[in-house]
Design a protein around this motif. Structure first.
Motif, PDB file in Angstrom:
ATOM      1  N   LEU A  51      19.869   1.964   0.785  1.00 19.68           N
ATOM      2  CA  LEU A  51      19.488   1.691  -0.599  1.00 19.68           C
ATOM      3  C   LEU A  51      17.971   1.683  -0.775  1.00 19.68           C
ATOM      4  CD1 LEU A  51      21.993  -1.222  -1.270  1.00 19.68           C
ATOM      5  CD2 LEU A  51      22.201   1.169  -1.999  1.00 19.68           C
ATOM      6  N   SER A  52      17.535   2.123  -1.915  1.00 19.25           N
ATOM      7  CA  SER A  52      16.123   2.090  -2.269  1.00 19.25           C
ATOM      8  C   SER A  52      15.806   0.806  -3.006  1.00 19.25           C
ATOM      9  CB  SER A  52      15.776   3.275  -3.186  1.00 19.25           C
ATOM     10  OG  SER A  52      16.022   4.489  -2.538  1.00 19.25           O
ATOM     11  N   LEU A  53      14.546   0.435  -2.993  1.00 19.68           N
ATOM     12  CA  LEU A  53      14.091  -0.731  -3.731  1.00 19.68           C
ATOM     13  C   LEU A  53      14.441  -0.571  -5.210  1.00 19.68           C
ATOM     14  CD1 LEU A  53      12.513  -3.379  -3.347  1.00 19.68           C
ATOM     15  CD2 LEU A  53      10.440  -2.104  -3.927  1.00 19.68           C
TER      16      LEU A  53
ATOM     17  N   SER B 225      17.326  -2.154 -20.148  1.00 20.83           N
ATOM     18  CA  SER B 225      16.964  -1.546 -18.867  1.00 20.83           C
ATOM     19  C   SER B 225      18.181  -1.092 -18.064  1.00 20.83           C
ATOM     20  CB  SER B 225      16.125  -2.519 -18.023  1.00 20.83           C
ATOM     21  OG  SER B 225      16.919  -3.573 -17.524  1.00 20.83           O
ATOM     22  N   ARG B 226      19.359  -1.223 -18.640  1.00 17.80           N
ATOM     23  CA  ARG B 226      20.579  -0.828 -17.921  1.00 17.80           C
ATOM     24  C   ARG B 226      20.759   0.682 -17.986  1.00 17.80           C
ATOM     25  NH1 ARG B 226      25.909   0.195 -18.076  1.00 17.80           N
ATOM     26  NH2 ARG B 226      27.241  -0.818 -16.566  1.00 17.80           N
ATOM     27  N   VAL B 227      21.072   1.255 -16.857  1.00 19.54           N
ATOM     28  CA  VAL B 227      21.334   2.689 -16.764  1.00 19.54           C
ATOM     29  C   VAL B 227      22.772   2.937 -17.202  1.00 19.54           C
ATOM     30  CG1 VAL B 227      21.461   4.633 -15.148  1.00 19.54           C
ATOM     31  CG2 VAL B 227      19.716   2.868 -14.845  1.00 19.54           C
ATOM     32  N   PRO B 228      23.023   3.943 -18.038  1.00 22.60           N
ATOM     33  CA  PRO B 228      24.412   4.229 -18.440  1.00 22.60           C
ATOM     34  C   PRO B 228      25.274   4.600 -17.232  1.00 22.60           C
ATOM     35  CG  PRO B 228      22.839   5.452 -19.792  1.00 22.60           C
ATOM     36  CD  PRO B 228      22.056   4.831 -18.668  1.00 22.60           C
TER      37      PRO B 228
ATOM     38  N   ARG C  62       0.812  -1.215   0.000  1.00 20.90           N
ATOM     39  CA  ARG C  62       0.000   0.000   0.000  1.00 20.90           C
ATOM     40  C   ARG C  62       0.847   1.269   0.000  1.00 20.90           C
ATOM     41  NH1 ARG C  62      -2.537  -0.003   5.089  1.00 20.90           N
ATOM     42  NH2 ARG C  62      -0.813   1.314   5.750  1.00 20.90           N
ATOM     43  N   ASP C  63       1.945   1.278   0.792  1.00 20.09           N
ATOM     44  CA  ASP C  63       2.672   2.527   1.037  1.00 20.09           C
ATOM     45  C   ASP C  63       4.014   2.683   0.330  1.00 20.09           C
ATOM     46  OD1 ASP C  63       0.589   3.060   2.782  1.00 20.09           O
ATOM     47  OD2 ASP C  63       1.732   2.494   4.574  1.00 20.09           O
ATOM     48  N   ARG C  64       4.688   1.581   0.051  1.00 23.52           N
ATOM     49  CA  ARG C  64       6.067   1.715  -0.441  1.00 23.52           C
ATOM     50  C   ARG C  64       6.352   0.981  -1.748  1.00 23.52           C
ATOM     51  NH1 ARG C  64       6.628   0.146   4.763  1.00 23.52           N
ATOM     52  NH2 ARG C  64       7.902  -1.645   4.261  1.00 23.52           N
ATOM     53  N   PHE C  65       5.435   0.175  -2.219  1.00 26.23           N
ATOM     54  CA  PHE C  65       5.646  -0.566  -3.457  1.00 26.23           C
ATOM     55  C   PHE C  65       5.795   0.395  -4.625  1.00 26.23           C
ATOM     56  CE2 PHE C  65       3.776  -2.474  -7.296  1.00 26.23           C
ATOM     57  CZ  PHE C  65       4.694  -3.486  -7.494  1.00 26.23           C
ATOM     58  N   ARG C  66       6.711   0.066  -5.519  1.00 31.40           N
ATOM     59  CA  ARG C  66       6.933   0.888  -6.714  1.00 31.40           C
ATOM     60  C   ARG C  66       6.794  -0.009  -7.934  1.00 31.40           C
ATOM     61  NH1 ARG C  66      12.527   3.170  -6.193  1.00 31.40           N
ATOM     62  NH2 ARG C  66      12.119   3.659  -8.355  1.00 31.40           N
ATOM     63  N   ALA C  67       5.723   0.162  -8.658  1.00 33.50           N
ATOM     64  CA  ALA C  67       5.520  -0.598  -9.896  1.00 33.50           C
ATOM     65  C   ALA C  67       6.494  -0.092 -10.955  1.00 33.50           C
ATOM     66  CB  ALA C  67       4.081  -0.444 -10.373  1.00 33.50           C
ATOM     67  N   GLY C  68       6.830  -0.961 -11.883  1.00 31.15           N
ATOM     68  CA  GLY C  68       7.645  -0.540 -13.027  1.00 31.15           C
ATOM     69  C   GLY C  68       9.142  -0.612 -12.818  1.00 31.15           C
ATOM     70  N   LEU C  69       9.599  -1.149 -11.686  1.00 32.40           N
ATOM     71  CA  LEU C  69      11.043  -1.293 -11.511  1.00 32.40           C
ATOM     72  C   LEU C  69      11.574  -2.256 -12.559  1.00 32.40           C
ATOM     73  CD1 LEU C  69      11.321  -1.618  -7.623  1.00 32.40           C
ATOM     74  CD2 LEU C  69      11.897   0.364  -9.041  1.00 32.40           C
ATOM     75  N   ARG C  70      12.775  -2.015 -12.993  1.00 32.20           N
ATOM     76  CA  ARG C  70      13.390  -2.876 -14.005  1.00 32.20           C
ATOM     77  C   ARG C  70      14.280  -3.911 -13.344  1.00 32.20           C
ATOM     78  NH1 ARG C  70      14.084  -0.019 -19.376  1.00 32.20           N
ATOM     79  NH2 ARG C  70      12.407   1.490 -19.359  1.00 32.20           N
ATOM     80  N   ILE C  71      14.605  -4.949 -14.090  1.00 28.67           N
ATOM     81  CA  ILE C  71      15.405  -6.041 -13.535  1.00 28.67           C
ATOM     82  C   ILE C  71      16.849  -5.621 -13.281  1.00 28.67           C
ATOM     83  CG2 ILE C  71      16.105  -7.123 -15.701  1.00 28.67           C
ATOM     84  CD1 ILE C  71      15.276  -9.839 -14.249  1.00 28.67           C
ATOM     85  N   ASN C  72      17.384  -4.696 -14.063  1.00 29.04           N
ATOM     86  CA  ASN C  72      18.732  -4.187 -13.800  1.00 29.04           C
ATOM     87  C   ASN C  72      18.654  -3.097 -12.727  1.00 29.04           C
ATOM     88  OD1 ASN C  72      20.713  -5.546 -15.397  1.00 29.04           O
ATOM     89  ND2 ASN C  72      19.801  -4.628 -17.226  1.00 29.04           N
ATOM     90  N   PRO C  73      19.560  -3.122 -11.765  1.00 30.92           N
ATOM     91  CA  PRO C  73      19.520  -2.129 -10.683  1.00 30.92           C
ATOM     92  C   PRO C  73      19.684  -0.703 -11.196  1.00 30.92           C
ATOM     93  CG  PRO C  73      21.032  -3.926 -10.151  1.00 30.92           C
ATOM     94  CD  PRO C  73      20.646  -4.088 -11.589  1.00 30.92           C
ATOM     95  N   SER C  74      18.856   0.188 -10.704  1.00 31.22           N
ATOM     96  CA  SER C  74      18.906   1.582 -11.139  1.00 31.22           C
ATOM     97  C   SER C  74      20.204   2.268 -10.737  1.00 31.22           C
ATOM     98  CB  SER C  74      17.717   2.360 -10.562  1.00 31.22           C
ATOM     99  OG  SER C  74      17.794   2.402  -9.148  1.00 31.22           O
TER     100      SER C  74
END
Length: 177
Positions: free
Chosen positions: A49-51, A85-88, A16-28
């Motif tokens: 660290l954040s989710l 999904s990899r961040v440069p 309800r409070d902290r879930f973040r939809a749309g996260l990618r499999i590669n760490p941000s």
């Protein structure tokens, strides 16, 4: 005791409070952390660290063992399969050991430790089992020898003090390769 009913309730609050939809499999954060299973030393909490920010591998002592290297190899393949999904930017591998680690209690069981590290018992001194500062240096050296890096791949070694809550840099971010 924490039971499954309690965990389900906590999960409902998380969803309800902290879930973040749309996260990618590669760490941000282009970050992998290897840390210990000790419940006092959850790398996500200790390092703030954040989710979705880091892949976290936990094992006894937070050690770089042949099994850990195999796990990292598998994660690398998963990351390659999701290259979009990899961040440069640089990729960071952080090895996080800690004071008052239960691994030191295992020094009395050299055969068990040798099997864990997949080495002969006479080689255990190279693993600095009773010294978190020496062990993090030893594990950074294993990574530097066994992982082909190249430009953009860094490894560092940190030690968390369970008495103060502070992390000390033992090996600063160093390029692999």
């Amino acid at each position: 005791m924490t039971d499954t009913g309690n965990l389900i309730s906590r999960n409902a609050v998380f969803a309800r409070d902290r879930f973040r939809a749309g996260l990618r499999i590669n760490p941000s954060g282009n970050l992998t952390v290897v840390g210990c299973v000790d419940p006092r030393v959850d790398p996500s909490h200790v390092l703030g660290l954040s989710l979705g920010e880091a892949a976290v591998i936990r094992n006894v002592g937070g050690r770089i063992t042949p099994a850990t290297l195999r796990t990292m190899g598998m994660l690398g393949k998963v990351g390659q399969a999701h290259q979009d999904s990899r961040v440069p930017g640089d990729w960071n591998l952080v090895i996080l050991h800690h004071t008052d680690c239960g691994m030191t209690d295992l020094a009395a069981f050299p055969e068990m430790l040798a099997e864990y590290f997949e080495i002969a018992p006479v080689e255990l001194d190279t693993k600095s089992v009773s010294d978190p500062f020496g062990s993090v240096r030893a594990d950074v050296d294993v990574v530097k020898q066994d992982i082909p890096g190249g430009p953009g791949f860094l490894v560092s070694g940190l030690v968390y003090d369970v008495s103060s809550g502070l992390v000390e840099t033992v090996v600063p971010a160093t390029p692999l390769g």
